[in-house]
Design an enzyme around this catalytic site. Structure first.
Site, short mmCIF file in Angstrom:
data_model
loop_
_atom_site.label_atom_id
_atom_site.label_comp_id
_atom_site.label_asym_id
_atom_site.label_seq_id
_atom_site.Cartn_x
_atom_site.Cartn_y
_atom_site.Cartn_z
N HIS A 233 -21.07 -9.42 18.96
CA HIS A 233 -19.72 -9.30 19.53
C HIS A 233 -19.74 -8.16 20.54
O HIS A 233 -20.30 -7.10 20.27
CB HIS A 233 -18.73 -8.98 18.40
CG HIS A 233 -17.29 -9.04 18.82
ND1 HIS A 233 -16.71 -8.06 19.59
CD2 HIS A 233 -16.34 -9.98 18.62
CE1 HIS A 233 -15.44 -8.39 19.82
NE2 HIS A 233 -15.20 -9.56 19.24
N CYS A 271 -16.58 -13.25 23.49
CA CYS A 271 -15.19 -12.83 23.25
C CYS A 271 -14.53 -12.62 24.59
O CYS A 271 -14.76 -11.59 25.26
CB CYS A 271 -15.14 -11.55 22.40
SG CYS A 271 -13.43 -11.00 22.16
N HIS A 298 -14.63 -16.47 20.93
CA HIS A 298 -13.29 -15.93 20.68
C HIS A 298 -12.46 -16.16 21.93
O HIS A 298 -12.79 -15.60 22.98
CB HIS A 298 -13.34 -14.41 20.45
CG HIS A 298 -13.92 -14.01 19.14
ND1 HIS A 298 -14.03 -12.68 18.77
CD2 HIS A 298 -14.38 -14.74 18.09
CE1 HIS A 298 -14.55 -12.62 17.55
NE2 HIS A 298 -14.78 -13.84 17.13
N ASP A 352 -8.40 -15.93 19.07
CA ASP A 352 -8.56 -14.55 18.63
C ASP A 352 -7.22 -13.84 18.79
O ASP A 352 -6.57 -13.93 19.83
CB ASP A 352 -9.63 -13.87 19.49
CG ASP A 352 -10.15 -12.59 18.85
OD1 ASP A 352 -9.86 -12.37 17.66
OD2 ASP A 352 -10.83 -11.83 19.54
N HIS A 353 -6.83 -13.15 17.78
CA HIS A 353 -5.57 -12.39 17.75
C HIS A 353 -4.39 -13.30 18.11
O HIS A 353 -4.56 -14.47 18.40
CB HIS A 353 -5.62 -11.19 18.69
CG HIS A 353 -6.76 -10.27 18.37
ND1 HIS A 353 -7.07 -9.18 19.13
CD2 HIS A 353 -7.67 -10.28 17.37
CE1 HIS A 353 -8.13 -8.56 18.61
NE2 HIS A 353 -8.50 -9.22 17.55
N TYR A 369 -3.61 -10.54 13.46
CA TYR A 369 -3.92 -11.79 12.77
C TYR A 369 -2.72 -12.41 12.05
O TYR A 369 -2.83 -12.85 10.89
CB TYR A 369 -5.08 -11.57 11.79
CG TYR A 369 -6.38 -11.35 12.53
CD1 TYR A 369 -7.21 -12.42 12.86
CD2 TYR A 369 -6.77 -10.08 12.95
CE1 TYR A 369 -8.39 -12.22 13.57
CE2 TYR A 369 -7.94 -9.88 13.66
CZ TYR A 369 -8.75 -10.95 13.96
OH TYR A 369 -9.91 -10.76 14.66
C1 DNO Z 1 -11.39 -7.99 16.13
C2 DNO Z 1 -12.70 -8.56 15.97
C3 DNO Z 1 -13.79 -7.55 15.66
C4 DNO Z 1 -15.06 -8.28 15.35
C5 DNO Z 1 -16.25 -7.41 15.12
C6 DNO Z 1 -17.46 -8.27 15.09
O1 DNO Z 1 -10.42 -8.66 16.03
O2 DNO Z 1 -13.03 -9.35 17.04
O3 DNO Z 1 -13.45 -6.81 14.52
O4 DNO Z 1 -14.90 -9.02 14.20
O5 DNO Z 1 -16.36 -6.46 16.10
O6 DNO Z 1 -18.53 -7.58 14.54
#
Ligand code: DNO
Length: 392
Positions: A233, A271, A298, A352-353, A369
């Protein structure tokens, strides 16, 4: 694409049944109760898998198998931790869980300064305000050398910002930065935080890169043997913080890491929200270049503010990320994989989020989340994916 949903385990206020109703088929999770550096036992993996399967879903991605601070600094018990890491990979592969996300951010994982920033429509977003962050660094943490790094103008802005915060706001800012956001696993008091930072004395970007290179050489070999694909990530935000180096921020960083161990077992988590914070990252071009080494996606968008080092999380299709071209490049890669007969043709992606909105407001949620904000994100993204698959 395989629509997936992050679930933080039995304590997650959003249950598996709701992930399923949101339309997800896959679950992204971790054994959060196991301390960093310990082996994930096969029976605990199987138990969690069964729990997910009972809800009609599949645990297909681990996020994250955390890399211990000892491994990142290559000190203390790092050999023991690395051995545990490789054993966990073996157990995951044997259980059929083939995609494992990790990061290599020193001390703190993803970082924000505000977890409930009101948007004009009344929803709440996550935000990173560089001035508030500087205020923490300069006047709460009181880190040596911080003043010179931030420069005169930012120090002035930070002092003004600090004066505008009452004790509760200062405390909230501190906790937001050091108490660990969901998935971060590590949580610190101010004193513990200072000690953790001190362990990086003498570790600059070149040294951290070397540690990451040595880690991936060993971990990718173990992953390949276990039939697992690791995917790093990126750093979030993608720039050094608090004098700590961050080495996975740009296309050049990703290119370097992929070359360190030239095997599919050494891959990327793409991401969009993290890479997209930097205006110098061309996201569709990055997907095109790294396509066959992207194992997990993501989808999220961030908006840079008037102060270019500050950003907040925008709605999934807004913000600075060119989401439609990003998705188009991912769909093209899926077609190439399918044509080549690869078993990993369908890429797991997760919204994501998400903003806190409607019934999310006032509920206990894991920052970033909430159920409805992510449901909205997934629905919008699904629409784009279907349109691209049909029309491109
Ligand atoms: C946040 C996430 C991060 C991710 C870590 C992966 O929302 O994208 O916490 O899980 O950095 O290791």
């Amino acid at each position: 694409m395989k629509e997936s949903w992050r679930w933080f385990g039995p304590d997650d206020p959003v249950p598996l049944a709701h992930a399923r109703q949101a339309g997800a088929s896959e679950i992204v999770t971790a054994l959060h109760h196991i301390p960093n550096g310990e082996v994930w036992p096969a029976d605990e993996i199987a138990r969690r898998q069964a729990e997910v399967a009972a809800a009609g879903l599949t645990w297909s991605v681990v996020e994250s198998l955390p890399v211990s601070e000892a491994i990142k600094t290559r000190s203390g018990d790092w050999r023991r931790d690395l051995d545990a890491y490789c054993r966990s990979l073996h157990h995951l592969g044997a259980a059929g869980i083939r995609v494992v996300c990790y990061n290599f951010m020193p001390v703190i994982d993803w970082t924000r300064t505000d977890l409930a920033w009101p948007l004009p429509d009344g929803a709440l977003a996550l935000r990173f305000d560089a001035t508030a962050f500087a205020a923490f660094d300069l006047f709460i943490l009181k880190r040596d050398g911080a003043e010179a790094e931030w420069g005169v103008e930012r120090c002035r802005q930070a002092r003004t910002a600090l004066c505008g915060m009452d004790e509760a706001a200062r405390e909230r800012l501190t906790r937001t930065i050091i108490a660990g956001l969901p998935g971060a696993e590590e949580s610190y008091t101010l004193d513990q935080f200072r000690e953790a930072l001190a362990r990086y004395r003498g570790i600059d970007a070149a040294a951290l890169r070397q540690n990451l290179g040595e880690f991936i050489a060993a971990a990718a070999a173990a992953a390949a043997a276990a039939g697992v694909r690791l995917c790093i990530h990126p750093d979030d935000p993608p720039r050094p913080l608090l004098g700590l180096p961050r080495v996975l921020c740009t296309a050049a960083d990703a290119r370097w890491l992929l070359a360190e161990a030239d095997t599919p077992a050494n891959g990327l988590t793409f991401c969009a929200g993290s890479y997209g914070v930097r205006a110098d990252n061309d996201l569709p071009a990055m997907v095109r270049e790294f396509a066959d080494r992207i194992h997990f996606v993501h989808l999220r968008s961030t908006r840079r503010e008037a102060d270019p080092e500050s950003f907040h999380e925008a709605a999934h299709l807004d913000g600075d990320v060119d989401m439609v071209p990003v998705i188009r490049e991912l769909v093209f890669e899926e077609r190439r994989r399918a044509a080549a007969g690869r078993i990993d043709a369908a890429l797991p992606m997760r919204p994501d989020h998400g903003h806190q909105l409607l019934d999310d407001l006032g509920r206990r949620t894991n920052p970033g989340y909430p159920a409805i904000g992510r449901l909205r994100g997934l629905a919008e993204l699904r629409g784009v994916i279907r349109a691209v698959e049909t029309l491109c």
